[in-house]
Design an enzyme around this catalytic site. Structure first.
Site, PDB file in Angstrom:
ATOM      1  N   GLU A 170      47.554  59.236  19.261  1.00 21.04           N
ATOM      2  CA  GLU A 170      47.600  60.182  18.155  1.00 21.04           C
ATOM      3  C   GLU A 170      48.921  60.046  17.410  1.00 21.04           C
ATOM      4  OE1 GLU A 170      44.747  63.881  19.463  1.00 21.04           O
ATOM      5  OE2 GLU A 170      46.803  63.912  20.243  1.00 21.04           O
TER       6      GLU A 170
ATOM      7  N   CYS B 113      51.990  58.655  29.027  1.00 21.66           N
ATOM      8  CA  CYS B 113      53.416  58.736  29.352  1.00 21.66           C
ATOM      9  C   CYS B 113      53.576  58.836  30.867  1.00 21.66           C
ATOM     10  CB  CYS B 113      54.046  59.956  28.675  1.00 21.66           C
ATOM     11  SG  CYS B 113      55.838  60.077  28.912  1.00 21.66           S
TER      12      CYS B 113
ATOM     13  N   CYS C 227      56.609  65.318  32.380  1.00 17.20           N
ATOM     14  CA  CYS C 227      57.248  66.598  32.108  1.00 17.20           C
ATOM     15  C   CYS C 227      56.193  67.709  32.193  1.00 17.20           C
ATOM     16  CB  CYS C 227      57.902  66.584  30.730  1.00 17.20           C
ATOM     17  SG  CYS C 227      59.208  65.339  30.572  1.00 17.20           S
TER      18      CYS C 227
ATOM     19  N   CYS D  28      54.325  69.346  29.050  1.00 22.21           N
ATOM     20  CA  CYS D  28      53.827  68.445  28.011  1.00 22.21           C
ATOM     21  C   CYS D  28      52.447  67.909  28.372  1.00 22.21           C
ATOM     22  CB  CYS D  28      54.812  67.286  27.829  1.00 22.21           C
ATOM     23  SG  CYS D  28      54.277  66.043  26.646  1.00 22.21           S
TER      24      CYS D  28
ATOM     25  N   GLY E  54      54.321  59.353  24.597  1.00 23.86           N
ATOM     26  CA  GLY E  54      55.119  58.359  25.291  1.00 23.86           C
ATOM     27  C   GLY E  54      56.615  58.599  25.220  1.00 23.86           C
TER      28      GLY E  54
ATOM     29  N   SER F 241      63.398  60.202  20.042  1.00 26.43           N
ATOM     30  CA  SER F 241      63.460  61.307  20.993  1.00 26.43           C
ATOM     31  C   SER F 241      63.218  60.793  22.406  1.00 26.43           C
ATOM     32  CB  SER F 241      62.398  62.357  20.643  1.00 26.43           C
ATOM     33  OG  SER F 241      62.399  63.403  21.603  1.00 26.43           O
TER      34      SER F 241
ATOM     35  N   SER G 117      65.199  65.815  24.771  1.00 25.32           N
ATOM     36  CA  SER G 117      64.471  66.973  25.262  1.00 25.32           C
ATOM     37  C   SER G 117      65.234  67.530  26.462  1.00 25.32           C
ATOM     38  CB  SER G 117      63.047  66.567  25.664  1.00 25.32           C
ATOM     39  OG  SER G 117      62.312  67.696  26.076  1.00 25.32           O
TER      40      SER G 117
ATOM     41  N   ASN H  40      54.452  75.417  22.853  1.00 24.06           N
ATOM     42  CA  ASN H  40      53.134  75.392  22.226  1.00 24.06           C
ATOM     43  C   ASN H  40      52.055  75.428  23.302  1.00 24.06           C
ATOM     44  OD1 ASN H  40      53.921  75.047  19.370  1.00 24.06           O
ATOM     45  ND2 ASN H  40      54.843  73.155  20.130  1.00 24.06           N
TER      46      ASN H  40
ATOM     47  N   CYS I 154      54.640  69.840  19.084  1.00 22.40           N
ATOM     48  CA  CYS I 154      55.403  69.236  20.179  1.00 22.40           C
ATOM     49  C   CYS I 154      54.758  69.530  21.524  1.00 22.40           C
ATOM     50  CB  CYS I 154      56.830  69.780  20.178  1.00 22.40           C
ATOM     51  SG  CYS I 154      57.830  69.206  18.808  1.00 22.40           S
TER      52      CYS I 154
END
Length: 336
Positions: free
Chosen positions: A75, A96, A100, A103, A142, A174, A197, A273, A316
């Site tokens: 995406e 990824c 985390c 996420c 990722g 990032s 992050s 989020n 995010c």
């Protein structure tokens, strides 16, 4: 020329010039000879290796679901800031490996790294929406610094004045805090902006939420950031995903103030989020006000980011496609 068997080298440059503008349709490439455009269509030749299979829109963002050659899915997102500025949020991996806990991409596991052209093609797809997109954040699916070679190759294309002509200072990489990658990026000294992050400035809390902290704890991360800043002389963004009741306490504010001391940095406060199946809580307005008031007293430089793309799961931490197992099965079917 390559697979297209173009007669002249300049025709390849013409094709690339159209792609940079977001044009992928042979019929619209009006400066190419009609016989070539007809042949490309008859031979079912594609201008790029990937294609968009779904699109979701809200007022601040457009999210594209892109299928790669091997049927893997990624995406990417176009973000609008209300002033007319458009930013491409681009993925660097399918899935990824960092895991985390807040996420959604981390729930996929790592399927594979993206090739440099697969990173670049996301910008082509997004420029079909708006050819004026002039900023890039590598904040999609990722960990960019786990795919540094392809990332830097793609950045070279984005920066090339004859192609996308995007300034290094308009690109942000990032990372979750991969210290060796931060050092490598700093040694290049290109002027690319760095975002980290952080989520928590307490080792115990951060290690629980972000596995990377078990390998590269906060003390090592800060040394790497100080070194990066010494070389690159750029302000660093510390992304702070606010998890209700976890990292929004007075103690968390003190830890954050201590970590930022001596850094030229801005803390980007991002209310978590919501993601289905995760039990974290988005802090309410009162909790955010309380936390920011502590930061004000401690003189922490921060901004409060309003959510963009949350309604289309494009904000995010919300990007994800099929799991590693599902994508691997799709790839096996594709190449069997």
């Amino acid at each position: 020329m390559g697979i297209l068997s173009l007669e002249k080298a300049y025709q390849a440059r013409q094709v690339m010039a159209w792609l940079v503008k977001g044009v992928t349709d042979w019929d619209r490439m009006s400066d190419l000879p009609l016989k070539d455009r007809t042949r490309f269509k008859e031979e079912h030749l594609c201008t790029i290796s990937s294609h968009v299979v779904d699109r979701k829109d809200d007022r601040s963002a457009v999210k594209l679901l892109v299928q790669l050659e091997d049927k893997a899915l990624i995406e990417c997102v176009m973000l609008s800031d209300g002033t007319g500025r458009k930013t491409a949020c681009i993925s660097s991996q399918v899935g990824c490996a960092m895991g985390c806990a807040f996420c959604k991409t981390g729930t996929m596991g790592l399927v594979r790294n993206l090739k440099d052209y697969e990173i670049v093609e996301q910008m082509v797809h997004l420029r079909t929406l708006d050819p004026t997109i002039g900023h890039i954040v590598f904040m999609g699916m990722g960990e960019p610094l786990n795919n540094l070679g392809a990332l830097m190759s793609a950045i070279t294309y984005f920066h090339n004045p004859k192609l996308f002509n995007i300034s290094y200072r308009k690109m942000t990489v990032s990372t979750c805090g991969l210290v060796p990658g931060i050092r490598s990026l700093g040694e290049l000294d290109l002027g690319i902006r760095l975002a980290v992050s952080l989520v928590s400035a307490d080792d115990e809390t951060r290690s629980r939420i972000m596995r990377v902290n078990r390998t590269y704890p906060l003390s090592e991360l800060k040394k790497a950031l100080v070194a990066f800043q010494h070389t690159c002389d750029k302000r660093i963004t510390l992304e702070y995903c606010m998890l209700g009741g976890v990292n929004t306490t007075p103690e968390a504010a003190k830890d954050l103030a201590s970590f930022t001391a001596g850094l030229f940095a801005v803390v980007n406060l991002i209310p978590w989020n919501p993601i289905e199946g995760m039990e974290w809580r988005t802090p309410d307005a009162q909790e955010i006000r309380s936390f920011t008031s502590h930061l004000d007293r401690l003189r922490v430089n921060y901004t409060l980011r309003m959510p963009k793309g949350r309604g289309i799961s494009g904000a995010c931490g919300q990007l994800a496609t099929a799991s590693r197992r599902e994508q691997s099965l799709n790839s096996s079917r594709r190449w069997s």
